[in-house]
Design a protein around this motif. Sequence first.
Motif, PDB file in Angstrom:
ATOM      1  N   PRO A  16       0.827  -1.205   0.000  1.00  0.00           N
ATOM      2  CA  PRO A  16       0.000   0.000   0.000  1.00  0.00           C
ATOM      3  C   PRO A  16       0.866   1.261   0.000  1.00  0.00           C
ATOM      4  O   PRO A  16       1.920   1.300   0.660  1.00  0.00           O
ATOM      5  CB  PRO A  16      -0.801  -0.113   1.304  1.00  0.00           C
ATOM      6  CG  PRO A  16      -0.746  -1.563   1.663  1.00  0.00           C
ATOM      7  CD  PRO A  16       0.570  -2.052   1.166  1.00  0.00           C
ATOM      8  N   PRO A  17       0.463   2.286  -0.711  1.00  0.00           N
ATOM      9  CA  PRO A  17       1.257   3.522  -0.737  1.00  0.00           C
ATOM     10  C   PRO A  17       1.055   4.331   0.538  1.00  0.00           C
ATOM     11  O   PRO A  17       0.012   4.213   1.198  1.00  0.00           O
ATOM     12  CB  PRO A  17       0.683   4.278  -1.948  1.00  0.00           C
ATOM     13  CG  PRO A  17      -0.737   3.814  -2.024  1.00  0.00           C
ATOM     14  CD  PRO A  17      -0.734   2.373  -1.563  1.00  0.00           C
ATOM     15  N   PRO A  18       2.034   5.159   0.911  1.00  0.00           N
ATOM     16  CA  PRO A  18       1.830   6.065   2.052  1.00  0.00           C
ATOM     17  C   PRO A  18       0.687   7.038   1.743  1.00  0.00           C
ATOM     18  O   PRO A  18       0.674   7.678   0.687  1.00  0.00           O
ATOM     19  CB  PRO A  18       3.168   6.797   2.173  1.00  0.00           C
ATOM     20  CG  PRO A  18       4.152   5.950   1.431  1.00  0.00           C
ATOM     21  CD  PRO A  18       3.385   5.278   0.344  1.00  0.00           C
TER      22      PRO A  18
ATOM     23  N   SER B 109      -1.112  12.041   9.509  1.00  0.00           N
ATOM     24  CA  SER B 109       0.119  11.504   8.922  1.00  0.00           C
ATOM     25  C   SER B 109       0.117   9.987   9.068  1.00  0.00           C
ATOM     26  O   SER B 109      -0.914   9.383   9.375  1.00  0.00           O
ATOM     27  CB  SER B 109       1.352  12.119   9.604  1.00  0.00           C
ATOM     28  OG  SER B 109       1.373  11.795  10.983  1.00  0.00           O
ATOM     29  N   ASN B 110       1.277   9.373   8.871  1.00  0.00           N
ATOM     30  CA  ASN B 110       1.411   7.923   8.956  1.00  0.00           C
ATOM     31  C   ASN B 110       2.574   7.574   9.878  1.00  0.00           C
ATOM     32  O   ASN B 110       3.540   8.321   9.970  1.00  0.00           O
ATOM     33  CB  ASN B 110       1.665   7.318   7.564  1.00  0.00           C
ATOM     34  CG  ASN B 110       0.664   7.806   6.533  1.00  0.00           C
ATOM     35  OD1 ASN B 110      -0.516   7.506   6.610  1.00  0.00           O
ATOM     36  ND2 ASN B 110       1.132   8.588   5.560  1.00  0.00           N
ATOM     37  N   ARG B 111       2.472   6.454  10.534  1.00  0.00           N
ATOM     38  CA  ARG B 111       3.553   5.992  11.403  1.00  0.00           C
ATOM     39  C   ARG B 111       3.767   4.499  11.192  1.00  0.00           C
ATOM     40  O   ARG B 111       2.878   3.797  10.692  1.00  0.00           O
ATOM     41  CB  ARG B 111       3.219   6.283  12.865  1.00  0.00           C
ATOM     42  CG  ARG B 111       1.986   5.568  13.380  1.00  0.00           C
ATOM     43  CD  ARG B 111       1.835   5.733  14.884  1.00  0.00           C
ATOM     44  NE  ARG B 111       0.591   5.156  15.369  1.00  0.00           N
ATOM     45  CZ  ARG B 111       0.396   3.866  15.594  1.00  0.00           C
ATOM     46  NH1 ARG B 111       1.382   3.012  15.366  1.00  0.00           N
ATOM     47  NH2 ARG B 111      -0.761   3.413  16.053  1.00  0.00           N
TER      48      ARG B 111
ATOM     49  N   GLU C 125       2.383   0.661   7.561  1.00  0.00           N
ATOM     50  CA  GLU C 125       2.086   2.012   8.031  1.00  0.00           C
ATOM     51  C   GLU C 125       0.625   2.089   8.445  1.00  0.00           C
ATOM     52  O   GLU C 125      -0.235   1.404   7.873  1.00  0.00           O
ATOM     53  CB  GLU C 125       2.369   3.050   6.941  1.00  0.00           C
ATOM     54  CG  GLU C 125       3.836   3.320   6.717  1.00  0.00           C
ATOM     55  CD  GLU C 125       4.068   4.525   5.815  1.00  0.00           C
ATOM     56  OE1 GLU C 125       3.139   4.890   5.071  1.00  0.00           O
ATOM     57  OE2 GLU C 125       5.176   5.094   5.860  1.00  0.00           O
ATOM     58  N   VAL C 126       0.360   2.938   9.426  1.00  0.00           N
ATOM     59  CA  VAL C 126      -1.002   3.147   9.888  1.00  0.00           C
ATOM     60  C   VAL C 126      -1.245   4.646  10.024  1.00  0.00           C
ATOM     61  O   VAL C 126      -0.318   5.412  10.320  1.00  0.00           O
ATOM     62  CB  VAL C 126      -1.242   2.424  11.237  1.00  0.00           C
ATOM     63  CG1 VAL C 126      -0.404   3.036  12.351  1.00  0.00           C
ATOM     64  CG2 VAL C 126      -2.703   2.424  11.606  1.00  0.00           C
TER      65      VAL C 126
ATOM     66  N   HIS D 295      -5.992  -5.671   0.304  1.00  0.00           N
ATOM     67  CA  HIS D 295      -4.787  -5.788   1.121  1.00  0.00           C
ATOM     68  C   HIS D 295      -5.115  -5.424   2.569  1.00  0.00           C
ATOM     69  O   HIS D 295      -5.795  -4.428   2.834  1.00  0.00           O
ATOM     70  CB  HIS D 295      -3.700  -4.852   0.582  1.00  0.00           C
ATOM     71  CG  HIS D 295      -2.347  -5.122   1.153  1.00  0.00           C
ATOM     72  ND1 HIS D 295      -1.976  -4.716   2.418  1.00  0.00           N
ATOM     73  CD2 HIS D 295      -1.268  -5.784   0.633  1.00  0.00           C
ATOM     74  CE1 HIS D 295      -0.736  -5.091   2.643  1.00  0.00           C
ATOM     75  NE2 HIS D 295      -0.285  -5.742   1.582  1.00  0.00           N
ATOM     76  N   PRO D 296      -4.657  -6.216   3.540  1.00  0.00           N
ATOM     77  CA  PRO D 296      -5.011  -5.950   4.942  1.00  0.00           C
ATOM     78  C   PRO D 296      -4.463  -4.636   5.471  1.00  0.00           C
ATOM     79  O   PRO D 296      -4.965  -4.119   6.471  1.00  0.00           O
ATOM     80  CB  PRO D 296      -4.411  -7.142   5.696  1.00  0.00           C
ATOM     81  CG  PRO D 296      -3.362  -7.687   4.787  1.00  0.00           C
ATOM     82  CD  PRO D 296      -3.851  -7.445   3.404  1.00  0.00           C
TER      83      PRO D 296
END
Length: 662
Positions: free
Chosen positions: A66-68, A82-84, A163-164, A201-202
């Motif tokens: 998956p893309p950011p 944002s993403n971490r 990333e989440v 995708h999970p």
Amino acid sequence: MSEPSIFFTEVNERQGVFHRRAFLMGGLAGMGLLALTGRLAHLQLVEAQRYEKMSASNQFNFRLVPPPRGLIVDRNGVVLASNRPNFRLLVAKDGKMDPEATLKTLANFVPLDAARQERLTKDLIRAPKRSPVSVMEDMSWEQFSAINVRAPEMPGVTADMGEVRVYPHGGAFAHVIGYVAKVNKEDLQPTGPNSEAIMLHPGFRIGRQGVEKAFDLRLRGRPGAQKVEVDANGREVRQDSGGDIAATPGSEIQLSLDADIQTRALEVMGDESGAVVMLDCRTGDVLCMASAPSFDANRFVRGMTGGEYRALANYERKPLLDKAMSGLYPPGSTFKPTVALAALEAGVDPEQRVNCSGGWYYGGRTWRCWKKGGHGSQNMHDAIKNSCDIYFYQTALRVGPDPIARAAHALGFGQVFDLGIPGQKKGIVGSRDWKRKAVKREPVWQPGDSVSYGIGQGYINVNALQLAVMTARLANGRKALNPRLVRSIGGKELPSGAAVPDLPFKQEHIDYVRGGMIAVANDVTGTAYRQSQLGLGDVMMAGKTGTAQVRSYDNVSNRNSNSVQWKLKDHNLFVAFAPYDAPRYAISVIVEHGGLGGATAGAPRAREVMRVALLKDPEIRARIEKPLPMPELTPDGLAEGAAPEAPIAGAPPVLPPPGGHI
């Protein structure tokens, strides 16, 4: 006796047949060998590259990544979404794997209760072969290490890092930004962007509300791929990082919001229910759009239990409702500037006085003013300053609903603005035509409808955003500003909210109404004088208080709502702009069931939020910090309180005789 000749004839024929057959078989064999040689040559020389690729494809595979997700930032670049990194546990169904036994084994290393194991077992059974199912997100480093060490012993189990989505400010922006969540069956479509394989995708998330939902495709980006070597059964053997295809991050979205102002708005609302909206009076940019109480969007990303969601949904103050755009309320006395403007445009003399004795008998009932005993003789300026109900009862009855409705529409009521996000409610702006279509039981506009209409009750419902737009347009005085929430997408600036036509009102009429609002907050007899003092030198604000009833007060001797339950209290409203002599910012505050009087709950909160905006403005701050001028000397050159001159030597002065004069 001679030998029979037939013997030789038969031998010759048989030999000829043999030779013919041998020649035919040899020819066929030669042709076969020739064809085989040609085919081998074709495969090895002509199609060698093709089969080399096919061989490599059997040895290597590509796993979608998956893309950011694109960042969401405020007007100053402060990150709002944002993403971490995220340690996650995935299980893919394999032919030899027992899902139930695998999950029981995993429960020794990560917390998986029986109910969760049962649900995950069903998910694994329904999932396609080798399609990973997310078992756990946000594992600790110890859990991640324990699973990775034992991964070779557990077929189909993978612990990796993805990333989440994360929202650093928690609930401050939850209603505006929204949140992301896992893809469900309803999201999948046979064609279009929601039909792509990455949807399954999970680690993929889809926007559910606010900006995340409205700009989901722009925030998604393009997925990448990770090259891995697999065995004959398709199981991963090792990774080949040299063949990875990098993912393309989603576009960055910049909002017009200011993180400091928004956070302060939620702070001052505390446990109250309501909304705070602030606009830039020059551009229409939305600096604050807070709804209280709020919720932590991070909880939705991780996944909420049924009990947690029901607790939010059933709480009487409705934290899931965006009260800034979706909550509709009677505007109360904050609607009086609109009525005054409509009256001026209709030709009403603002100096014509109405006597307010505290009550006005009309249509078989007594219409009361909020002030017991009344305000006395009132012109329009005094009526706005004192929020005199009797004056606006009679003025609305004199003007009629249609001119008021036209003025209300021109100031932004009854409209849905193009903010880029869903959820706005249009509200109600009553008129004769509207009632004929909407109220079938009584389609005719009655005089009593106009009386209530004049004080912002009856057939009028608005939201906090519309109140802020009304205030910003009055403060601007010239442009019919539109609010702008999204400043840029992927670095491309969106049109300003000031690129709009002029207001359809005379400038002197707007100035007159603004003068009444200035008196509300700066005249010592104004309804919000004490609560509107900013304490910022000569920078002051103008405003208007409002109270919206939620129940009838017939046969009620005291409107004080301190002793009644929360849902029976009046709504408390306040609108303001500052500085009043050169408006920069407009604000609206709605405190749901905040009690009687807009100055008691709405005005103090508006003042605190306005102070943050003014102190952050470099020009306003320079004006506040500018030294005050030195006081001028008195005409005789003496300054009161100055030190006396030094004593001089000389003869003593002649004193008057006792009881006499010089």
